[in-house]
Design a protein around this motif. Structure first.
Motif, mmCIF file in Angstrom:
data_model
loop_
_atom_site.group_PDB
_atom_site.id
_atom_site.type_symbol
_atom_site.label_atom_id
_atom_site.label_comp_id
_atom_site.label_asym_id
_atom_site.label_seq_id
_atom_site.Cartn_x
_atom_site.Cartn_y
_atom_site.Cartn_z
ATOM 1 N N GLY A 38 45.337 69.979 -46.592
ATOM 2 C CA GLY A 38 44.949 70.442 -45.260
ATOM 3 C C GLY A 38 43.929 71.568 -45.293
ATOM 4 N N ASP A 39 43.645 72.111 -46.492
ATOM 5 C CA ASP A 39 42.603 73.132 -46.608
ATOM 6 C C ASP A 39 41.220 72.478 -46.544
ATOM 7 O OD1 ASP A 39 44.422 75.178 -46.852
ATOM 8 O OD2 ASP A 39 44.210 75.397 -49.026
ATOM 9 N N PHE A 40 40.318 73.102 -45.792
ATOM 10 C CA PHE A 40 38.930 72.664 -45.724
ATOM 11 C C PHE A 40 38.072 73.751 -46.376
ATOM 12 C CE2 PHE A 40 41.008 70.116 -42.623
ATOM 13 C CZ PHE A 40 40.254 68.948 -42.493
ATOM 14 N N LEU A 41 37.275 73.360 -47.367
ATOM 15 C CA LEU A 41 36.566 74.332 -48.188
ATOM 16 C C LEU A 41 35.063 74.260 -47.979
ATOM 17 C CD1 LEU A 41 38.325 73.543 -51.593
ATOM 18 C CD2 LEU A 41 39.237 74.863 -49.671
ATOM 19 N N LEU A 42 34.396 75.363 -48.345
ATOM 20 C CA LEU A 42 32.949 75.366 -48.507
ATOM 21 C C LEU A 42 32.654 75.395 -49.998
ATOM 22 C CD1 LEU A 42 31.562 77.814 -45.803
ATOM 23 C CD2 LEU A 42 31.336 75.332 -45.869
ATOM 24 N N VAL A 43 31.837 74.447 -50.449
ATOM 25 C CA VAL A 43 31.477 74.354 -51.859
ATOM 26 C C VAL A 43 30.049 74.835 -52.024
ATOM 27 C CG1 VAL A 43 31.198 72.782 -53.813
ATOM 28 C CG2 VAL A 43 33.044 72.397 -52.162
ATOM 29 N N GLU A 44 29.849 75.844 -52.860
ATOM 30 C CA GLU A 44 28.509 76.379 -53.113
ATOM 31 C C GLU A 44 27.746 75.407 -54.007
ATOM 32 O OE1 GLU A 44 28.779 80.235 -54.806
ATOM 33 O OE2 GLU A 44 29.655 81.165 -53.030
ATOM 34 N N LYS A 45 26.747 74.728 -53.436
ATOM 35 C CA LYS A 45 25.955 73.780 -54.209
ATOM 36 C C LYS A 45 24.976 74.499 -55.147
ATOM 37 C CE LYS A 45 26.072 69.907 -53.731
ATOM 38 N NZ LYS A 45 25.539 68.893 -52.799
ATOM 39 N N TYR A 46 24.622 75.737 -54.817
ATOM 40 C CA TYR A 46 23.618 76.472 -55.576
ATOM 41 C C TYR A 46 24.220 77.346 -56.667
ATOM 42 C CZ TYR A 46 25.278 80.080 -52.406
ATOM 43 O OH TYR A 46 26.088 80.939 -51.699
ATOM 44 N N ALA A 47 25.543 77.332 -56.823
ATOM 45 C CA ALA A 47 26.200 78.266 -57.734
ATOM 46 C C ALA A 47 25.744 78.095 -59.180
ATOM 47 C CB ALA A 47 27.715 78.099 -57.641
ATOM 48 N N TYR A 48 25.526 76.858 -59.588
ATOM 49 C CA TYR A 48 25.158 76.592 -60.978
ATOM 50 C C TYR A 48 23.739 76.042 -61.142
ATOM 51 C CZ TYR A 48 30.249 76.845 -61.150
ATOM 52 O OH TYR A 48 31.549 77.237 -60.998
ATOM 53 N N GLY A 49 23.069 75.797 -60.042
ATOM 54 C CA GLY A 49 21.712 75.291 -60.147
ATOM 55 C C GLY A 49 21.324 74.482 -58.929
ATOM 56 N N ILE A 50 20.030 74.408 -58.683
ATOM 57 C CA ILE A 50 19.504 73.560 -57.623
ATOM 58 C C ILE A 50 19.261 72.179 -58.230
ATOM 59 C CG2 ILE A 50 17.678 73.252 -55.923
ATOM 60 C CD1 ILE A 50 19.432 75.719 -55.475
ATOM 61 N N LYS A 51 19.948 71.158 -57.697
ATOM 62 C CA LYS A 51 19.843 69.808 -58.252
ATOM 63 C C LYS A 51 19.214 68.868 -57.235
ATOM 64 C CE LYS A 51 24.057 70.220 -61.075
ATOM 65 N NZ LYS A 51 25.369 69.590 -61.401
ATOM 66 N N ASP A 52 18.574 67.815 -57.756
ATOM 67 C CA ASP A 52 18.110 66.789 -56.829
ATOM 68 C C ASP A 52 19.330 66.075 -56.259
ATOM 69 O OD1 ASP A 52 18.399 63.803 -57.891
ATOM 70 O OD2 ASP A 52 17.953 65.057 -59.625
ATOM 71 N N PRO A 53 19.312 65.734 -54.972
ATOM 72 C CA PRO A 53 20.526 65.266 -54.299
ATOM 73 C C PRO A 53 21.008 63.883 -54.701
ATOM 74 C CG PRO A 53 18.662 65.201 -52.794
ATOM 75 C CD PRO A 53 18.186 65.872 -54.036
ATOM 76 N N VAL A 54 20.181 63.082 -55.365
ATOM 77 C CA VAL A 54 20.583 61.714 -55.713
ATOM 78 C C VAL A 54 21.052 61.614 -57.152
ATOM 79 C CG1 VAL A 54 19.836 59.315 -55.892
ATOM 80 C CG2 VAL A 54 19.053 60.719 -53.980
ATOM 81 N N PHE A 55 20.191 61.999 -58.099
ATOM 82 C CA PHE A 55 20.505 61.840 -59.524
ATOM 83 C C PHE A 55 21.183 63.067 -60.121
ATOM 84 C CE2 PHE A 55 16.834 59.114 -58.594
ATOM 85 C CZ PHE A 55 17.386 57.889 -58.925
ATOM 86 N N GLN A 56 21.228 64.164 -59.346
ATOM 87 C CA GLN A 56 21.914 65.390 -59.753
ATOM 88 C C GLN A 56 21.345 66.016 -61.019
ATOM 89 O OE1 GLN A 56 24.718 66.985 -57.902
ATOM 90 N NE2 GLN A 56 23.464 65.726 -56.541
ATOM 91 N N ASN A 57 20.045 65.855 -61.245
ATOM 92 C CA ASN A 57 19.387 66.556 -62.344
ATOM 93 C C ASN A 57 19.050 67.974 -61.893
ATOM 94 O OD1 ASN A 57 19.283 64.334 -64.201
ATOM 95 N ND2 ASN A 57 17.676 63.445 -62.919
ATOM 96 N N THR A 58 19.305 68.962 -62.759
ATOM 97 C CA THR A 58 19.066 70.357 -62.410
ATOM 98 C C THR A 58 17.575 70.657 -62.366
ATOM 99 O OG1 THR A 58 21.171 71.028 -63.405
ATOM 100 C CG2 THR A 58 19.526 72.753 -63.036
ATOM 101 N N ILE A 59 17.126 71.165 -61.230
ATOM 102 C CA ILE A 59 15.717 71.541 -61.050
ATOM 103 C C ILE A 59 15.521 73.010 -61.387
ATOM 104 C CG2 ILE A 59 13.803 71.647 -59.409
ATOM 105 C CD1 ILE A 59 15.285 69.459 -57.782
ATOM 106 N N ILE A 60 16.397 73.844 -60.843
ATOM 107 C CA ILE A 60 16.354 75.292 -61.095
ATOM 108 C C ILE A 60 17.766 75.740 -61.448
ATOM 109 C CG2 ILE A 60 15.812 77.570 -60.155
ATOM 110 C CD1 ILE A 60 14.005 76.185 -58.116
ATOM 111 N N GLU A 61 17.931 76.370 -62.601
ATOM 112 C CA GLU A 61 19.252 76.863 -63.002
ATOM 113 C C GLU A 61 19.497 78.228 -62.378
ATOM 114 O OE1 GLU A 61 21.211 78.171 -67.168
ATOM 115 O OE2 GLU A 61 20.673 76.027 -67.053
#
Length: 343
Positions: A125-148
């Motif tokens: 029942g918990d709803f969370l916010l997940v930091e997408k930028y915490a470990y790197g900026i990734k392309d949204p489809v293939f998830q390759n790291t663009i900027i660490e």
């Protein structure tokens, strides 16, 4: 039937067909792919309307006003180069969709806790916010790291694409990073960690730490799940799990069952196993994760390591918490958990 209504029906049918195709392929980013496709469609229509249709319409209106020598009413203007209602509506969605796509792909992504594998830290029942930028900026489809932007740390709670089911998101806590040797004692359920050196397994002058634990106490807020009924709802026993504090690289609460079950026969990817003690060495570029509900969590012990590419982001905040149990309707809101930071 008007053209605009037919257009919407065809769009819904096409969207549903693409959704089913992506679902059949079990791709790890189905929703993101659909969002990108819809944003691209609306963006193309927005550009077409903004730079082709509207300028052409403005020129036609100006010519008509010069020819008649009067200012046209709104109704008269609408009769000149009329714009498709369906196309105009989709074009108007582009700024909103683009904002959502950028926000969800690079900044925050919502996540709902579906099971009790992270109790008592995170509850159904918990709803969370997940930091997408915490470990790197990734392309949204293939998830390759663009900027660490950072590295995964022991103790972080992460959301990731499950290796056995890449179309499903899991949430667990990182116990070991690349090169770590993890030893799990099934008899007393304690973790011993030999730290890596420079991302590699240590062989000389190693630092080893055995996690310490507080005295277990029955947690009367929870009951142990012993099975499911025909509708899929959990069946609870009268027993309560034991709550205690685990002190390792971070300090946090965990759950144990009163009697430790022996599940070593189901463990995977271990380097050694004897006398209820199982050892794993974390490969380069991968992570060893476990749930805080130790006897009710499908994690790296059972299906192996999490590749870095599979990591969606770091769970940071609980923004909503519904008072509910697994596969049941909520009965209220847990106000004490709203907007709380996750540790």
């Amino acid at each position: 039937m008007s053209k605009s209504n037919l257009f919407f029906i065809l769009l819904i049918v096409a969207g549903y067909a693409v959704w089913k195709l992506l679902d059949h392929l079990a791709l790890p980013n189905t929703f993101t792919i659909l969002l990108i496709l819809l944003t691209a469609l609306c963006g193309a229509l927005w550009c077409y309307h903004r730079f082709v249709v509207l300028p052409k319409r403005a020129r036609q209106i100006l010519r008509a006003e010069k020819r008649t020598g009067k200012t046209l009413s709104d109704e008269e203007k609408n009769q000149i180069e009329p714009i498709s209602e369906g196309g105009e509506f989709l074009a108007s969605l582009f700024p909103v969709l683009a904002f959502v796509l950028i926000l969800r792909s690079f900044i925050f992504e919502p996540f709902q806790i579906p099971s009790g594998s992270m109790e008592p830290t995170l509850r159904v029942g918990d709803f969370l916010l997940v930091e997408k930028y915490a470990y790197g900026i990734k392309d949204p489809v293939f998830q390759n790291t663009i900027i660490e932007t950072g590295k995964q740390q022991r103790g972080d709670i992460i959301v990731f694409k499950a290796p056995p089911e890449p179309s499903i998101d899991y949430i667990k806590r990182i116990v070991g990073v690349p090169g770590d040797r993890i030893q799990y004692n099934e008899a007393d359920r304690r973790i011993t960690l030999t730290y890596a050196k420079d991302g590699k397994e240590c062989s000389v002058d190693c630092v080893t730490k055995t996690f310490s634990y507080s005295e277990p106490q029955a947690d009367e807020e929870f009951n142990i799940i012993i099975g499911q009924d025909r509708s899929g709802k959990p069946i609870y026993s009268a027993e309560h799990p034991l709550k205690l504090i685990e002190r390792g690289d971070v300090e946090h609460e965990i759950h144990w069952d009163p009697l430790p079950p022996n599940a070593t026969y189901m463990y995977q990817d271990y380097v050694s196993q004897q006398n209820y003690i199982t050892e794993w060495v974390v490969p380069e570029g991968e992570y060893f994760v476990m749930g805080d509900n130790r006897n009710h969590s499908a994690d790296s012990r059972f299906w192996g390591f999490v590749p870095e590419k599979n990591i969606v982001g770091k769970a940071s905040y609980i923004w909503l918490s519904l008072d509910k149990k697994q596969n049941e309707w909520p009965t209220g809101i847990r106000f004490d958990r709203l907007f709380s930071k996750i540790h």
